[in-house]
Design an enzyme around this catalytic site. Sequence first.
Site, PDB file in Angstrom:
ATOM      1  N   ARG A 106      -2.759   6.024  -4.633  1.00  0.00           N
ATOM      2  CA  ARG A 106      -2.143   5.820  -3.327  1.00  0.00           C
ATOM      3  C   ARG A 106      -1.854   7.138  -2.630  1.00  0.00           C
ATOM      4  O   ARG A 106      -1.377   7.130  -1.490  1.00  0.00           O
ATOM      5  CB  ARG A 106      -0.820   5.077  -3.502  1.00  0.00           C
ATOM      6  CG  ARG A 106      -0.841   3.624  -3.150  1.00  0.00           C
ATOM      7  CD  ARG A 106       0.571   3.104  -3.291  1.00  0.00           C
ATOM      8  NE  ARG A 106       0.773   1.880  -2.583  1.00  0.00           N
ATOM      9  CZ  ARG A 106       0.634   0.670  -3.113  1.00  0.00           C
ATOM     10  NH1 ARG A 106       0.228   0.535  -4.340  1.00  0.00           N
ATOM     11  NH2 ARG A 106       0.881  -0.395  -2.388  1.00  0.00           N
ATOM     12  N   ARG A 116       8.590 -11.316  -2.423  1.00  0.00           N
ATOM     13  CA  ARG A 116       9.069 -10.021  -2.908  1.00  0.00           C
ATOM     14  C   ARG A 116      10.071  -9.433  -1.934  1.00  0.00           C
ATOM     15  O   ARG A 116       9.931  -9.554  -0.727  1.00  0.00           O
ATOM     16  CB  ARG A 116       7.893  -9.065  -3.065  1.00  0.00           C
ATOM     17  CG  ARG A 116       7.148  -9.259  -4.360  1.00  0.00           C
ATOM     18  CD  ARG A 116       5.804  -8.591  -4.343  1.00  0.00           C
ATOM     19  NE  ARG A 116       5.797  -7.309  -3.665  1.00  0.00           N
ATOM     20  CZ  ARG A 116       4.708  -6.570  -3.519  1.00  0.00           C
ATOM     21  NH1 ARG A 116       3.556  -6.986  -3.984  1.00  0.00           N
ATOM     22  NH2 ARG A 116       4.767  -5.420  -2.897  1.00  0.00           N
ATOM     23  N   LYS A 152      -5.862  -6.574  -1.206  1.00  0.00           N
ATOM     24  CA  LYS A 152      -6.417  -5.871  -2.372  1.00  0.00           C
ATOM     25  C   LYS A 152      -6.292  -6.711  -3.636  1.00  0.00           C
ATOM     26  O   LYS A 152      -7.240  -6.876  -4.390  1.00  0.00           O
ATOM     27  CB  LYS A 152      -5.671  -4.551  -2.625  1.00  0.00           C
ATOM     28  CG  LYS A 152      -5.734  -3.546  -1.498  1.00  0.00           C
ATOM     29  CD  LYS A 152      -5.101  -2.221  -1.920  1.00  0.00           C
ATOM     30  CE  LYS A 152      -3.602  -2.307  -2.166  1.00  0.00           C
ATOM     31  NZ  LYS A 152      -2.789  -2.520  -0.960  1.00  0.00           N
ATOM     32  N   ARG A 154       3.573 -14.164   2.582  1.00  0.00           N
ATOM     33  CA  ARG A 154       3.078 -13.828   1.249  1.00  0.00           C
ATOM     34  C   ARG A 154       4.061 -14.259   0.159  1.00  0.00           C
ATOM     35  O   ARG A 154       5.268 -14.084   0.282  1.00  0.00           O
ATOM     36  CB  ARG A 154       2.840 -12.322   1.146  1.00  0.00           C
ATOM     37  CG  ARG A 154       2.405 -11.914  -0.258  1.00  0.00           C
ATOM     38  CD  ARG A 154       1.569 -10.695  -0.224  1.00  0.00           C
ATOM     39  NE  ARG A 154       2.363  -9.492  -0.373  1.00  0.00           N
ATOM     40  CZ  ARG A 154       1.836  -8.325  -0.748  1.00  0.00           C
ATOM     41  NH1 ARG A 154       0.549  -8.211  -0.973  1.00  0.00           N
ATOM     42  NH2 ARG A 154       2.609  -7.271  -0.849  1.00  0.00           N
ATOM     43  N   ARG A 160       6.569   0.527   4.663  1.00  0.00           N
ATOM     44  CA  ARG A 160       5.407   0.636   3.778  1.00  0.00           C
ATOM     45  C   ARG A 160       4.137   0.958   4.560  1.00  0.00           C
ATOM     46  O   ARG A 160       3.282   1.695   4.083  1.00  0.00           O
ATOM     47  CB  ARG A 160       5.235  -0.659   2.989  1.00  0.00           C
ATOM     48  CG  ARG A 160       6.291  -0.804   1.901  1.00  0.00           C
ATOM     49  CD  ARG A 160       6.401  -2.204   1.405  1.00  0.00           C
ATOM     50  NE  ARG A 160       5.205  -2.653   0.719  1.00  0.00           N
ATOM     51  CZ  ARG A 160       4.925  -3.939   0.497  1.00  0.00           C
ATOM     52  NH1 ARG A 160       5.734  -4.872   0.925  1.00  0.00           N
ATOM     53  NH2 ARG A 160       3.833  -4.258  -0.152  1.00  0.00           N
TER      54      ARG A 160
HETATM   55  P1  ADP Z   1       1.113  -3.686  -1.872  1.00  0.00           P
HETATM   56  O1  ADP Z   1      -0.279  -3.462  -2.316  1.00  0.00           O
HETATM   57  O2  ADP Z   1       1.299  -4.981  -1.195  1.00  0.00           O
HETATM   58  O3  ADP Z   1       1.698  -2.549  -1.114  1.00  0.00           O
HETATM   59  P2  ADP Z   1       2.063  -3.182  -4.576  1.00  0.00           P
HETATM   60  O4  ADP Z   1       2.534  -4.296  -5.399  1.00  0.00           O
HETATM   61  O5  ADP Z   1       0.768  -2.555  -4.922  1.00  0.00           O
HETATM   62  O6  ADP Z   1       2.066  -3.781  -3.111  1.00  0.00           O
HETATM   63  O7  ADP Z   1       3.151  -2.010  -4.542  1.00  0.00           O
HETATM   64  C1  ADP Z   1       4.501  -2.244  -4.271  1.00  0.00           C
HETATM   65  C2  ADP Z   1       5.312  -0.979  -4.410  1.00  0.00           C
HETATM   66  O8  ADP Z   1       5.169  -0.423  -5.741  1.00  0.00           O
HETATM   67  C3  ADP Z   1       4.931   0.184  -3.504  1.00  0.00           C
HETATM   68  O9  ADP Z   1       5.510   0.066  -2.239  1.00  0.00           O
HETATM   69  C4  ADP Z   1       5.482   1.384  -4.314  1.00  0.00           C
HETATM   70  O10 ADP Z   1       6.861   1.517  -4.197  1.00  0.00           O
HETATM   71  C5  ADP Z   1       5.171   0.994  -5.738  1.00  0.00           C
HETATM   72  N1  ADP Z   1       3.824   1.481  -6.154  1.00  0.00           N
HETATM   73  C6  ADP Z   1       2.770   0.706  -6.545  1.00  0.00           C
HETATM   74  N2  ADP Z   1       1.697   1.458  -6.823  1.00  0.00           N
HETATM   75  C7  ADP Z   1       2.055   2.759  -6.586  1.00  0.00           C
HETATM   76  C8  ADP Z   1       1.392   4.013  -6.643  1.00  0.00           C
HETATM   77  N3  ADP Z   1       0.103   4.100  -7.018  1.00  0.00           N
HETATM   78  N4  ADP Z   1       2.097   5.134  -6.307  1.00  0.00           N
HETATM   79  C9  ADP Z   1       3.375   5.059  -5.947  1.00  0.00           C
HETATM   80  N5  ADP Z   1       4.058   3.918  -5.840  1.00  0.00           N
HETATM   81  C10 ADP Z   1       3.422   2.762  -6.152  1.00  0.00           C
END
Ligand code: ADP
Length: 210
Positions: A88, A156, A13, A123, A167
């Site tokens: 999400r 990360r 994404k 990654r 996740r």
């Molecule tokens: P990826 O897309 O690889 O899962 P992100 O950087 O978007 O990684 O998100 C990492 C973490 O940040 C998620 O696992 C969650 O804990 C938190 N997070 C990010 N966006 C949201 C969201 N929209 N709602 C809830 N938690 C979020």
Amino acid sequence: MNIIMLGAPGAGKGTQAAVLCEHFGIPTISTGNMIREALKNGTEMGLKAKSYMDDGKLVPDEVVIGIVKERLSEDDCKKGFILDGFPRTIPQAEALDAMGVEIQYVINIDVPDETITKRMSGRRVCENCGRPYHIESLKPAKDGVCDDCGGTLVQRKDDHPDTVLARLAVYHKETEPLAEYYRKQGKLVNVAGKDTVAATTEAVLKAIEA
Ligand code: ADP
Ligand code: ZN
């Protein structure tokens, strides 16, 4: 143009959002990056989010909805934006609808779980600006250094294998139903994301006729 990027963690994404950001000259709003930034700055929200994030859980809806709402009200979002990692959950999607923002496309990047788990170990992310890289498929010009800002590339904490599985489980339960939500709204475009970054980009641009 207002776009949502949908897909599993590690589906690409953020990588595709960066392409669209350049193509349309509109900002990417990554909730993950915003939360990590808040954490780095030691804000109260950042500290609250840390435990969820490190365990691979979602940060509570009201927290993320609040930060997105604030961010979307800034001037640079007026000509369009790309949402990466938000919504999400169904409540987050409903909150976005309630804000009255018009979304044109929801790009759902489809990648099988086995591919995700393999990919995640390689990654890396820029510690400074959040741009994603991969040690095999998306290398920076200089090892360990961000092309954009010269920041250091790091792994990360939540990209470690056990957390990735957590996740993915959260993704299937909470986020995957959003595809159906947006299909009903006529906004969903499905794109295969299991091959190369370039192939995915081509499919994304074609899907939105850019
Ligand atoms: P990826 O897309 O690889 O899962 P992100 O950087 O978007 O990684 O998100 C990492 C973490 O940040 C998620 O696992 C969650 O804990 C938190 N997070 C990010 N966006 C949201 C969201 N929209 N709602 C809830 N938690 C979020
Ligand atoms: Zn950078």
